[in-house]
Design a protein around this motif. Structure first.
Motif, PDB file in Angstrom:
ATOM      1  N   TYR A  82       0.788  -1.298  -0.079  1.00 31.06           N
ATOM      2  CA  TYR A  82       0.062  -0.021  -0.091  1.00 31.06           C
ATOM      3  C   TYR A  82       0.844   1.372   0.061  1.00 31.06           C
ATOM      4  O   TYR A  82       1.866   1.319   0.724  1.00 31.06           O
ATOM      5  N   ILE A  83       0.228   2.173  -0.834  1.00 29.55           N
ATOM      6  CA  ILE A  83       1.164   3.503  -0.769  1.00 29.55           C
ATOM      7  C   ILE A  83       0.101   4.685  -0.355  1.00 29.55           C
ATOM      8  O   ILE A  83      -1.075   4.698  -0.826  1.00 29.55           O
ATOM      9  N   SER A 124      -0.335   8.745   0.109  1.00 32.87           N
ATOM     10  CA  SER A 124       0.506  10.078  -0.302  1.00 32.87           C
ATOM     11  C   SER A 124      -0.103  11.346   0.458  1.00 32.87           C
ATOM     12  O   SER A 124      -1.419  11.739  -0.105  1.00 32.87           O
ATOM     13  N   ALA A 150       1.021  10.523  -8.274  1.00 34.94           N
ATOM     14  CA  ALA A 150      -0.063   9.348  -8.016  1.00 34.94           C
ATOM     15  C   ALA A 150      -0.513   8.927  -9.190  1.00 34.94           C
ATOM     16  O   ALA A 150      -0.697   7.514  -9.428  1.00 34.94           O
ATOM     17  N   ASN A 192      -0.094   4.954 -10.614  1.00 34.84           N
ATOM     18  CA  ASN A 192      -1.546   4.194 -10.893  1.00 34.84           C
ATOM     19  C   ASN A 192      -1.475   3.912 -12.449  1.00 34.84           C
ATOM     20  O   ASN A 192      -1.952   2.648 -12.556  1.00 34.84           O
ATOM     21  N   VAL A 221      -0.219   0.193 -10.609  1.00 37.54           N
ATOM     22  CA  VAL A 221      -1.307  -0.053 -10.112  1.00 37.54           C
ATOM     23  C   VAL A 221      -2.355  -0.762 -11.071  1.00 37.54           C
ATOM     24  O   VAL A 221      -2.665  -1.911 -10.977  1.00 37.54           O
ATOM     25  N   ILE A 257       1.521  -3.854  -5.623  1.00 41.90           N
ATOM     26  CA  ILE A 257       0.767  -2.640  -4.875  1.00 41.90           C
ATOM     27  C   ILE A 257      -1.045  -2.826  -5.077  1.00 41.90           C
ATOM     28  O   ILE A 257      -1.500  -3.282  -6.102  1.00 41.90           O
ATOM     29  N   LEU A 297      -3.420   2.410  -3.597  1.00 36.29           N
ATOM     30  CA  LEU A 297      -2.721   3.625  -3.471  1.00 36.29           C
ATOM     31  C   LEU A 297      -3.796   4.813  -2.994  1.00 36.29           C
ATOM     32  O   LEU A 297      -4.864   5.016  -3.653  1.00 36.29           O
TER      33      LEU A 297
END
Length: 253
Positions: free
Chosen positions: A133-134, A136, A152, A156, A160, A167, A170
């Motif tokens: 997981y990220i 921001s 992001a 993505n 992602v 991942i 996000l």
């Protein structure tokens, strides 16, 4: 079945929006308050701010009987030792975390990674791809917002949505929100965020000087520390506890 250690990063390209602070605050809150096993891999080369904070914390505790007693009481009451903080280069961060897991007495539930604030640093994209997981942090400042959305969106679209890397999620986090409530401007920004196919957590973090309060010789309640959780008197109104709850729900812990 052996549990999985989750890899989480608070990451952004824009400096000064709280990625290192969030890493420390969340690692300490989850470890000392929620009693999850956490660890930190500090790969924010070359400053390694969290490694340096741990050193400052240890020095303050060793020379000050007030904090020494606090640490002793925390250990005897909660049975919680300090979580590991490991230094690493960005390109070696995953390997450092794997070694940490292999050598741990108790397997970590979560390892947090503090990465450099630029994707141009060697190994950063590869390490981000290895996160589960990220999160921001972003503020309503136009420059910060544009930079974070660009960051992001890149992750993505290139990692992602196409299933590259590990991942699972996000998410953006509103940080340094001015005032007790978000205003209409945030609704406009959130519509833009949604149109870009990005997610943002419901919990927002207010702008407050408490986020900079570390261990001092003055014995004031501490908020940001690698050895202690945020003090209860400072926790109220910070939304840190609410953010932790939403993050745990998001990562299903």
């Amino acid at each position: 079945m052996e549990k999985e250690t989750l890899f989480i990063a608070f990451s952004t390209q824009k400096g000064g929006v709280g990625k290192t602070a969030f890493t420390v605050l969340m690692a300490s809150y989850l470890h000392y308050v929620k009693e999850l096993e956490t660890a930190v891999v500090d790969c924010d080369y070359p400053q390694h701010s969290i490694v340096e904070m741990r050193q400052r914390d240890m020095e303050q505790v060793m020379k000050d009987n007030y904090y020494k007693k606090m640490a002793y009481n925390q250990f005897t009451t909660l049975k919680r030792k300090a979580y590991p903080v490991e230094k690493s280069l960005p390109e070696d961060a995953i390997k450092t975390a794997e070694t940490l897991i292999e050598n741990a007495t108790k397997q970590p539930d979560i390892i947090f990674f503090d990465l450099p604030g630029t994707l141009n640093s060697k190994g950063v994209v590869k390490t981000l791809a290895g996160m589960d997981y990220i999160f921001s942090p972003v503020s309503a400042d136009r420059v910060v917002l544009e930079s974070t959305l660009k960051f992001a969106t890149m992750l993505n679209e290139n990692l992602v949505s196409v299933g590259k890397g590990n991942i699972k999620g996000l998410h953006l986090i509103w940080n340094m929100v001015d005032g007790r409530e978000k205003n209409e401007l945030y609704e406009v920004y959130e519509n833009v965020i949604g149109e870009l196919g990005l997610n943002i957590l419901k919990t927002f973090v207010p702008d407050s000087k408490r986020f900079r309060r570390e261990l001092t010789s003055g014995h004031k309640p501490v908020f940001r520390s690698t050895l202690f959780p945020a003090h209860n008197t400072l926790l109220k109104g910070s939304n840190l506890d609410l953010l932790a709850k939403e993050i745990l729900q998001t990562i299903k812990q």
